[in-house]
Design a protein around this motif. Structure first.
Motif, short mmCIF file in Angstrom:
data_model
loop_
_atom_site.label_atom_id
_atom_site.label_comp_id
_atom_site.label_asym_id
_atom_site.label_seq_id
_atom_site.Cartn_x
_atom_site.Cartn_y
_atom_site.Cartn_z
N PHE A 59 1.54 15.90 -2.48
CA PHE A 59 1.15 14.50 -2.36
C PHE A 59 0.58 13.97 -3.67
N SER A 60 0.43 12.62 -3.72
CA SER A 60 -0.07 11.94 -4.93
C SER A 60 -1.46 11.39 -4.68
N GLY A 61 -2.27 11.33 -5.73
CA GLY A 61 -3.61 10.76 -5.60
C GLY A 61 -3.60 9.25 -5.43
N HIS A 62 -2.66 8.58 -6.10
CA HIS A 62 -2.74 7.11 -6.17
C HIS A 62 -2.41 6.40 -4.86
N LYS A 63 -1.78 7.12 -3.92
CA LYS A 63 -1.50 6.51 -2.61
C LYS A 63 -2.63 6.82 -1.63
N LEU A 64 -3.60 7.56 -2.12
CA LEU A 64 -4.73 8.03 -1.30
C LEU A 64 -6.03 7.43 -1.88
N GLU A 69 14.81 10.96 2.74
CA GLU A 69 13.88 11.35 1.67
C GLU A 69 13.78 10.30 0.58
N HIS A 70 12.61 10.26 -0.02
CA HIS A 70 12.41 9.54 -1.29
C HIS A 70 13.25 10.25 -2.35
N HIS A 71 13.73 9.52 -3.35
CA HIS A 71 14.57 10.15 -4.39
C HIS A 71 13.89 11.37 -5.01
N SER A 72 12.56 11.35 -5.03
CA SER A 72 11.85 12.47 -5.67
C SER A 72 11.91 13.75 -4.84
N ASN A 73 12.38 13.66 -3.60
CA ASN A 73 12.59 14.87 -2.81
C ASN A 73 14.09 15.10 -2.57
N HIS A 77 6.92 13.91 5.63
CA HIS A 77 6.15 13.79 6.88
C HIS A 77 6.31 12.36 7.39
N ILE A 78 6.17 11.40 6.47
CA ILE A 78 6.34 9.99 6.83
C ILE A 78 7.27 9.34 5.82
N SER A 79 8.24 8.59 6.34
CA SER A 79 9.20 7.91 5.46
C SER A 79 8.55 6.68 4.84
N ASN A 80 8.70 6.54 3.52
CA ASN A 80 8.07 5.39 2.84
C ASN A 80 8.81 4.09 3.10
N SER A 81 10.10 4.16 3.48
CA SER A 81 10.82 2.89 3.69
C SER A 81 10.95 2.54 5.16
N ASN A 129 0.80 -1.24 0.00
CA ASN A 129 0.00 0.00 0.00
C ASN A 129 0.82 1.28 0.00
N ALA A 130 2.08 1.19 0.46
CA ALA A 130 2.92 2.40 0.44
C ALA A 130 3.35 2.72 -0.99
N ALA A 131 3.33 1.71 -1.87
CA ALA A 131 3.69 1.96 -3.28
C ALA A 131 2.48 2.54 -4.00
N ARG A 188 0.88 16.01 -11.78
CA ARG A 188 0.81 14.57 -12.07
C ARG A 188 1.05 13.73 -10.83
N GLY A 189 1.61 14.32 -9.79
CA GLY A 189 1.90 13.54 -8.58
C GLY A 189 2.93 14.25 -7.73
N THR A 190 3.34 13.58 -6.67
CA THR A 190 4.33 14.16 -5.75
C THR A 190 5.59 14.58 -6.49
N THR A 191 6.07 13.69 -7.35
CA THR A 191 7.33 13.95 -8.06
C THR A 191 7.23 15.23 -8.86
N GLU A 192 6.14 15.38 -9.61
CA GLU A 192 6.01 16.60 -10.41
C GLU A 192 5.84 17.83 -9.52
N VAL A 217 6.82 20.17 2.69
CA VAL A 217 6.57 18.86 3.30
C VAL A 217 6.05 17.90 2.24
N ASP A 218 6.76 16.77 2.11
CA ASP A 218 6.33 15.68 1.23
C ASP A 218 5.37 14.80 2.03
N ALA A 219 4.09 14.92 1.69
CA ALA A 219 3.06 14.20 2.44
C ALA A 219 2.56 12.97 1.67
N ALA A 220 3.39 12.48 0.73
CA ALA A 220 2.96 11.34 -0.10
C ALA A 220 2.56 10.14 0.75
N GLN A 221 3.23 9.97 1.89
CA GLN A 221 2.94 8.79 2.73
C GLN A 221 2.09 9.15 3.95
N SER A 222 1.59 10.36 4.02
CA SER A 222 0.87 10.71 5.25
C SER A 222 -0.58 11.11 5.05
#
Ligand code: PMP
Length: 405
Positions: free
Chosen positions: A220-225, A120-124, A170-174, A27-29, A90-94, A197-202
């Protein structure tokens, strides 16, 4: 929370994988999508699809209303002061790339500094490295300890009068660590430094209030939500977004185009060049409504229960080590078992219908910190159950037995 009822909303959870019941722990992916989200998007494709903004006809107005209603839902979701502070990407990365480039163009010069964290995720990381290279600026790294907790007390000492922005998740994905964002923002702001703040995982686990935090940018990204892929959000404070130049040029983002010089549209459109991804924005709106219907407090409480249960069970396995043992964690468990490569573990669990992620999780510096090449990561959602965690536990034991010589 009626988990059985909730599970029925997610058609994919009824699927079999290799003839076994699917246990989805990736689910984190990305998260799976409820029918409420899929149906809303299909409805628009069947009945209302047309390119949005400035269309005079019925369909264009319907799609425009859908897109702008989704923006309103996002605004309320994170409690932004203004609707035009919500930019669809398009997402967190963009979103990070947009801020890194546009913010740097306006505020970062030679010798200035950007601070990111070691987790950080590579995208940050990479977008900031790219702009630092371009601007001859310096990238600094806030480290974490072996539990996976940021050494926030070092932050103030790292900030100088050349520091322009701190970009942190905010939250580490790994590791699953929940970082003390309010404290980080307060330290940075006391020194006049902006915070992204990268909130992709929060956003899918915890209620976020951007005004309470006083955060400058949130992505943040839609697909993780529980929403579709290809849609994400950048929240930025109005005054900053107004001062920052456009990032991409094209239709929608202009006021007047002349060869002598072009003027730009107002927010949020200044940062939304080209035909917007409106159907996915509408899907994201439906996903947020779905999550809010269950309630983030309920979601957090249940996921914490799953995390505690899984941590206890997995810790009891001989030779299993969990990476990321912070006091404040979300429902992510990264682990390795002595003598078993993470790919072998992941592939053998897959044969049992259990989907976990293996590798570096786009956080190579985290792996380097621990001197490992990767982990197995199980990440839980509110639609997962303790029975599924039992299946993971039994699956890991089975794999361990296969590797005993
Ligand atoms: N940041 C974090 C913390 C993430 O977990 C991810 C996705 N794994 C991203 C950024 C990038 O998100 P996306 O690939 O949707 O742009």
């Amino acid at each position: 929370m009626d988990i059985n009822k909730i599970r029925k909303d997610f058609p994919i959870l009824q699927e079999k994988v290799h003839g076994k019941d699917l246990v989805y722990f990736d689910n984190a992916a990305t998260t799976q999508k409820p029918t409420q989200v899929i149906d809303e998007m299909v409805k628009y494709y069947y009945k209302y699809n047309s390119n949005i903004h400035r269309g005079v006809h019925y369909l264009s107005n319907k799609s425009t209303d859908g897109n702008e209603n989704a923006r309103k839902i996002v605004q309320n979701f994170i409690n932004a002061e203004h609707l035009h502070e919500i930019i669809f990407t398009r997402g967190t990365t963009e979103s990070v790339n947009l801020v890194a480039n546009s913010f740097a163009d306006r505020y970062i010069g030679e010798g200035d500094e950007v601070i990111v964290s070691e987790m950080e995720h590579h995208s940050n990381i990479v977008p900031w490295q790219l702009v630092c290279e371009k601007k001859k600026a310096v990238l600094k790294v806030l480290p974490f300890n072996d539990n996976g907790e940021l050494l926030v007390d070092q932050l103030d000492g790292m900030i100088t009068d050349r520091t322009k922005i701190v970009a942190v998740n905010h939250i580490s994905n790994s590791l699953g660590t929940i970082n003390p964002i309010q404290e980080i923002i307060d330290i940075a702001h006391a020194r006049g430094v902006k915070v992204l703040v990268d909130a992709a995982q929060s956003v899918q686990h915890l209620k976020i209030n951007v005004q309470e935090w006083d955060v400058d940018f949130l992505v943040f990204s839609g697909h993780k939500l529980y929403g579709p892929t290809g849609i994400g959000v950048l929240y930025g404070k109005e005054n900053l977004l107004n001062e920052m130049p456009p990032w991409q040029g094209g239709g929608e983002m202009i006021k007047e185009v002349r060869f002598e010089g072009t003027t730009y549209n107002e927010l949020p459109f200044k940062f939304e060049a080209g035909t917007p991804n409106y159907i996915d924005a509408i899907g994201l709106g439906a996903a947020i409504e779905y999550v809010e219907n269950i309630g983030l407090d309920n979601i957090d409480a249940y996921e914490q229960e799953l995390l505690a249960y899984a941590t206890e069970k997995l810790s009891s396995i001989d030779g299993l080590k969990i990476y990321g043992t912070a006091e404040h964690k979300t429902s992510v468990i990264s682990f390795l078992v002595d003598g078993i490569h993470f790919y072998d573990m992941g592939m053998l669990l897959d044969q049992m219908g259990i989907a976990v992620r293996t590798g570096t999780h786009c956080t190579e510096p985290v792996m380097q910190h621990f001197g490992i090449d990767g982990t197995v990561r199980a990440s839980f959602s509110f639609y997962n159950t303790k029975e599924e965690i039992d299946a993971l536990y039994n699956g890991i034991l089975k794999v361990c037995k296969m590797f005993v010589h």
